[in-house]
Write a protein that holds these residues in place. Structure first.
Motif, PDB file in Angstrom:
ATOM      1  N   LEU A 212       0.765  -1.184   0.038  1.00 32.37           N
ATOM      2  CA  LEU A 212       0.084  -0.122  -0.039  1.00 32.37           C
ATOM      3  C   LEU A 212       0.847   1.204   0.142  1.00 32.37           C
ATOM      4  N   LYS A 213       2.095   1.435   0.715  1.00 31.10           N
ATOM      5  CA  LYS A 213       2.921   2.306   0.890  1.00 31.10           C
ATOM      6  C   LYS A 213       3.541   2.536  -0.627  1.00 31.10           C
ATOM      7  N   ALA A 214       4.009   1.444  -1.219  1.00 28.97           N
ATOM      8  CA  ALA A 214       4.695   1.652  -2.381  1.00 28.97           C
ATOM      9  C   ALA A 214       3.933   1.846  -3.606  1.00 28.97           C
ATOM     10  N   ARG A 215       2.667   1.596  -3.728  1.00 27.34           N
ATOM     11  CA  ARG A 215       1.786   1.745  -4.736  1.00 27.34           C
ATOM     12  C   ARG A 215       0.906   2.849  -4.739  1.00 27.34           C
ATOM     13  N   THR A 216       0.337   3.073  -3.464  1.00 27.04           N
ATOM     14  CA  THR A 216      -0.800   4.113  -3.509  1.00 27.04           C
ATOM     15  C   THR A 216      -0.057   5.461  -2.504  1.00 27.04           C
ATOM     16  N   GLY A 217       1.116   5.091  -1.800  1.00 31.08           N
ATOM     17  CA  GLY A 217       1.452   6.120  -0.966  1.00 31.08           C
ATOM     18  C   GLY A 217       0.990   6.249   0.322  1.00 31.08           C
ATOM     19  N   ALA A 218      -0.002   5.474   0.697  1.00 27.90           N
ATOM     20  CA  ALA A 218      -0.850   5.245   2.038  1.00 27.90           C
ATOM     21  C   ALA A 218       0.099   5.118   3.034  1.00 27.90           C
ATOM     22  N   HIS A 219       0.038   5.792   4.096  1.00 26.21           N
ATOM     23  CA  HIS A 219       1.046   6.020   5.250  1.00 26.21           C
ATOM     24  C   HIS A 219       0.977   4.603   6.041  1.00 26.21           C
ATOM     25  N   GLU A 220       2.332   4.154   6.307  1.00 28.73           N
ATOM     26  CA  GLU A 220       2.239   2.844   6.894  1.00 28.73           C
ATOM     27  C   GLU A 220       2.013   2.987   8.464  1.00 28.73           C
ATOM     28  N   VAL A 221       2.077   4.244   9.165  1.00 30.53           N
ATOM     29  CA  VAL A 221       1.659   4.164  10.488  1.00 30.53           C
ATOM     30  C   VAL A 221       0.169   3.973  10.485  1.00 30.53           C
ATOM     31  N   ILE A 222      -0.720   4.670   9.782  1.00 31.10           N
ATOM     32  CA  ILE A 222      -1.999   4.280   9.825  1.00 31.10           C
ATOM     33  C   ILE A 222      -2.440   2.828   9.541  1.00 31.10           C
ATOM     34  N   ASN A 223      -1.744   2.418   8.446  1.00 31.09           N
ATOM     35  CA  ASN A 223      -2.124   1.067   7.963  1.00 31.09           C
ATOM     36  C   ASN A 223      -2.035  -0.041   9.013  1.00 31.09           C
ATOM     37  N   THR A 224      -0.596   0.135   9.599  1.00 30.86           N
ATOM     38  CA  THR A 224      -0.153  -0.860  10.610  1.00 30.86           C
ATOM     39  C   THR A 224      -0.910  -0.726  11.787  1.00 30.86           C
ATOM     40  N   ILE A 225      -1.369   0.397  12.158  1.00 27.82           N
ATOM     41  CA  ILE A 225      -2.392   0.561  13.252  1.00 27.82           C
ATOM     42  C   ILE A 225      -3.682  -0.210  13.102  1.00 27.82           C
ATOM     43  N   MET A 226      -4.152  -0.061  11.920  1.00 26.86           N
ATOM     44  CA  MET A 226      -5.502  -0.686  11.709  1.00 26.86           C
ATOM     45  C   MET A 226      -5.277  -2.011  11.426  1.00 26.86           C
ATOM     46  N   LEU A 227      -4.034  -2.576  11.066  1.00 28.63           N
ATOM     47  CA  LEU A 227      -3.646  -4.105  11.023  1.00 28.63           C
ATOM     48  C   LEU A 227      -3.679  -4.783  12.396  1.00 28.63           C
ATOM     49  N   ASN A 228      -3.257  -3.880  13.368  1.00 27.06           N
ATOM     50  CA  ASN A 228      -3.023  -4.472  14.532  1.00 27.06           C
ATOM     51  C   ASN A 228      -4.264  -4.929  15.105  1.00 27.06           C
ATOM     52  N   TYR A 229      -5.215  -4.133  14.986  1.00 19.70           N
ATOM     53  CA  TYR A 229      -6.697  -4.297  15.596  1.00 19.70           C
ATOM     54  C   TYR A 229      -7.227  -5.440  14.873  1.00 19.70           C
ATOM     55  N   ILE A 230      -7.049  -5.588  13.429  1.00 21.34           N
ATOM     56  CA  ILE A 230      -7.498  -6.578  12.784  1.00 21.34           C
ATOM     57  C   ILE A 230      -7.027  -7.944  13.039  1.00 21.34           C
ATOM     58  N   ALA A 231      -5.797  -7.986  13.488  1.00 22.86           N
ATOM     59  CA  ALA A 231      -5.120  -9.256  13.944  1.00 22.86           C
ATOM     60  C   ALA A 231      -5.549  -9.668  15.417  1.00 22.86           C
ATOM     61  N   VAL A 232      -5.984  -8.602  16.211  1.00 28.07           N
ATOM     62  CA  VAL A 232      -6.357  -9.014  17.463  1.00 28.07           C
ATOM     63  C   VAL A 232      -7.668  -9.575  17.632  1.00 28.07           C
ATOM     64  N   TYR A 233      -8.482  -9.087  16.771  1.00 27.68           N
ATOM     65  CA  TYR A 233      -9.947  -9.639  16.564  1.00 27.68           C
ATOM     66  C   TYR A 233      -9.867 -10.938  15.949  1.00 27.68           C
ATOM     67  N   PHE A 234      -9.293 -11.134  14.951  1.00 30.62           N
ATOM     68  CA  PHE A 234      -9.129 -12.365  14.261  1.00 30.62           C
ATOM     69  C   PHE A 234      -8.459 -13.426  15.086  1.00 30.62           C
ATOM     70  N   LEU A 235      -7.657 -13.184  16.112  1.00 32.51           N
ATOM     71  CA  LEU A 235      -7.249 -13.990  16.908  1.00 32.51           C
ATOM     72  C   LEU A 235      -8.214 -14.561  18.044  1.00 32.51           C
ATOM     73  N   THR A 236      -8.806 -13.540  18.523  1.00 31.09           N
ATOM     74  CA  THR A 236     -10.078 -13.871  19.395  1.00 31.09           C
ATOM     75  C   THR A 236     -11.346 -14.692  18.633  1.00 31.09           C
ATOM     76  N   TRP A 237     -11.389 -14.478  17.466  1.00 32.36           N
ATOM     77  CA  TRP A 237     -12.606 -15.009  16.679  1.00 32.36           C
ATOM     78  C   TRP A 237     -11.889 -16.677  16.573  1.00 32.36           C
ATOM     79  N   LEU A 238     -10.522 -16.621  15.991  1.00 30.97           N
ATOM     80  CA  LEU A 238     -10.070 -18.015  15.508  1.00 30.97           C
ATOM     81  C   LEU A 238     -10.120 -19.003  16.980  1.00 30.97           C
ATOM     82  N   ILE A 239      -9.829 -18.403  17.972  1.00 32.89           N
ATOM     83  CA  ILE A 239      -9.513 -19.370  19.014  1.00 32.89           C
ATOM     84  C   ILE A 239     -10.846 -20.216  19.454  1.00 32.89           C
ATOM     85  N   VAL A 240     -12.015 -19.999  19.176  1.00 28.51           N
ATOM     86  CA  VAL A 240     -13.123 -20.357  19.838  1.00 28.51           C
ATOM     87  C   VAL A 240     -13.786 -21.247  18.691  1.00 28.51           C
TER      88      VAL A 240
END
Length: 441
Positions: A212-240
């Motif tokens: 996303l940073k390379a192709r669109t110039g999207a800032h990596e700080v915003i993207n990685t913060i959002m992906l942190n939340y996605i990973a947390v909730y994905f782990l919570t869903w997957l465990i059960v």
């Protein structure tokens, strides 16, 4: 007999030999008083004096050492203020000051002594396991922090701020655990596959903000913060989910990782230190070699210093950004895999990764984003964590105070001007300090 013409200015006549001699003698006489010592030859400074002079200068080592000292002093003040019994002795300080000073010294000395005994060595240990237990705990906490610290440092050297080490570590622990209890493989091969699965999970989660940073110039700080939340909730869903959750439990916990996929212990079954610390040292060497010895590392540092100049020189900034985040994600994923393949936990839980991704940011900053500096900073943080547990148990000091100490260390490290002002470090070395900081940060 014809005289040889003297070289000189074409507008002036050649100087005679007598004039040249007089001029030389005159210059010598005028130079002698300036160069003549006033009180005999100066004695050469001793090695000890040279060492102290260089130590008490505004260099990186001194600033780091004094930052630790300042953090411990502020931590001692916080211990005293937060203890009601010790604080009560200050109500009659003018009448009996020795009570307050004695109580404060007892509290602080015991707390820091337990910090040392819990992280390095306990002199009262009477068995080999008891003697090795503190350093074993320190290494256990250090191993994952090395990987997440290297992840943040590598991205930073490439001009990117990887806030997503936490999410990348979560994806790493997920794939490592799934490979650990879903794949029926023989020992050795099973461990290798689980470790590589952890690296793959982190690399995938790093590839997304990289592309996303390379192709669109999207800032990596915003993207990685959002992906942190996605990973947390994905782990919570997957465990059960069926096939992942432990069939013998009703709470959110997965099946345990097979013994064939767990990292071997270094000091036997009685101690928690495992081979993950060896992988951490190997990863530190690999990142140092990548940055300082390889062509890709040169391109990475060039893009981090000036992307436009690197592009003008023919380097592919797009490709470099993607590779940076993939490598950084793989390192964070390896750090996450340590949490389930090592001795910290044997199964997935919602908090299995703890805060190693965010702590990795502090480790990278404390290590000045240099590989071996990051490893030493991770060792310090691991020691604080291991010693903090004993400090809480034996001295009654809150474990949160250890987090405060970590934050204070980073604050003082990040503010060298404050440290220089407090300790009156020599201003003559300030330029060298700024140069080292510019190279390190």
């Amino acid at each position: 007999m014809t005289e040889n013409p003297q070289s000189g200015s074409p507008d002036k006549e050649p100087a005679s030999q007598e004039q040249a001699v007089e001029t030389a003698l005159d210059n010598t006489e005028r130079a002698e008083p300036a160069g003549r010592p006033t009180a005999g030859p100066q004695p050469r400074p001793t090695l000890g004096r040279l060492f102290l002079e260089n130590l008490w200068a505004a260099n990186t080592f001194t600033v780091t050492l004094l930052s630790l000292l300042l953090a411990m002093i502020v931590g001692a003040v916080l211990m005293i203020v937060s203890d009601p019994d010790v604080l009560a002795t200050y109500t009659y300080f003018t009448a009996r000051p020795t009570d307050a000073l004695s109580a404060s010294w007892t509290l602080v000395s015991e707390a820091y002594a337990n910090l040392f005994k819990g992280s390095v060595f306990d002199p009262a240990a009477n068995t080999l396991n008891a003697a090795l237990s503190p350093i074993s705990e320190t290494l256990t906490y250090t191993a994952p922090l090395v990987f997440t610290g290297l992840s943040v440092a590598l991205a930073f050297r490439g001009g990117l701020f990887n806030i997503g080490a936490q999410g990348q570590a979560i994806m790493g622990v997920i794939l490592a655990a799934l490979a650990g209890f879903l794949l029926p493989l023989p020992p050795g091969l099973h461990l290798l596959v689980a470790v590589l699965a952890g690296a793959l999970g982190g690399a995938l989660w790093g590839f997304i903000p990289g592309i996303l940073k390379a192709r669109t110039g999207a800032h990596e700080v915003i993207n990685t913060i959002m992906l942190n939340y996605i990973a947390v909730y994905f782990l919570t869903w997957l465990i059960v989910q069926n096939g992942v959750q432990d069939p013998n439990r009703t709470d959110a916990i997965s099946r345990p990782v097979d013994a064939s996929a767990q990292l071997p212990r270094l000091f036997g079954d009685g101690l928690r230190a495992h081979a993950g610390i060896l992988l951490a040292v190997l990863a530190t060497w690999a990142v140092a070699w990548l940055l300082n010895r390889s062509t890709l590392g040169f391109e990475l540092r060039a893009v981090g210093a000036n992307p436009d100049a690197a592009r003008t020189a023919g380097m592919s900034v797009t490709r470099t950004y993607i590779l940076i985040m993939v490598f950084a994600g793989a390192l964070a994923g390896l750090g996450g895999s340590q949490m389930v393949l090592g001795t910290t936990a044997a199964a997935l839980t919602p908090l299995v990764v703890a805060q190693i991704g965010f702590d990795g940011i502090l480790v990278a900053l404390l290590g000045r984003v240099k590989p071996w500096g990051v490893a030493l900073a991770a060792l310090l943080f691991g020691a604080l964590q291991a010693g903090g547990n004993r400090m809480q148990s034996y001295s009654g000091i809150s474990l949160e105070l250890v987090t405060v100490l970590q934050a204070l260390i980073v604050i003082f490290i990040a503010a060298p001007a404050l440290v220089k002002a407090i300790f009156q470090l020599r201003a003559a070395r300030a330029a060298r300090l700024q140069t080292s900081l510019a190279k390190g940060w």
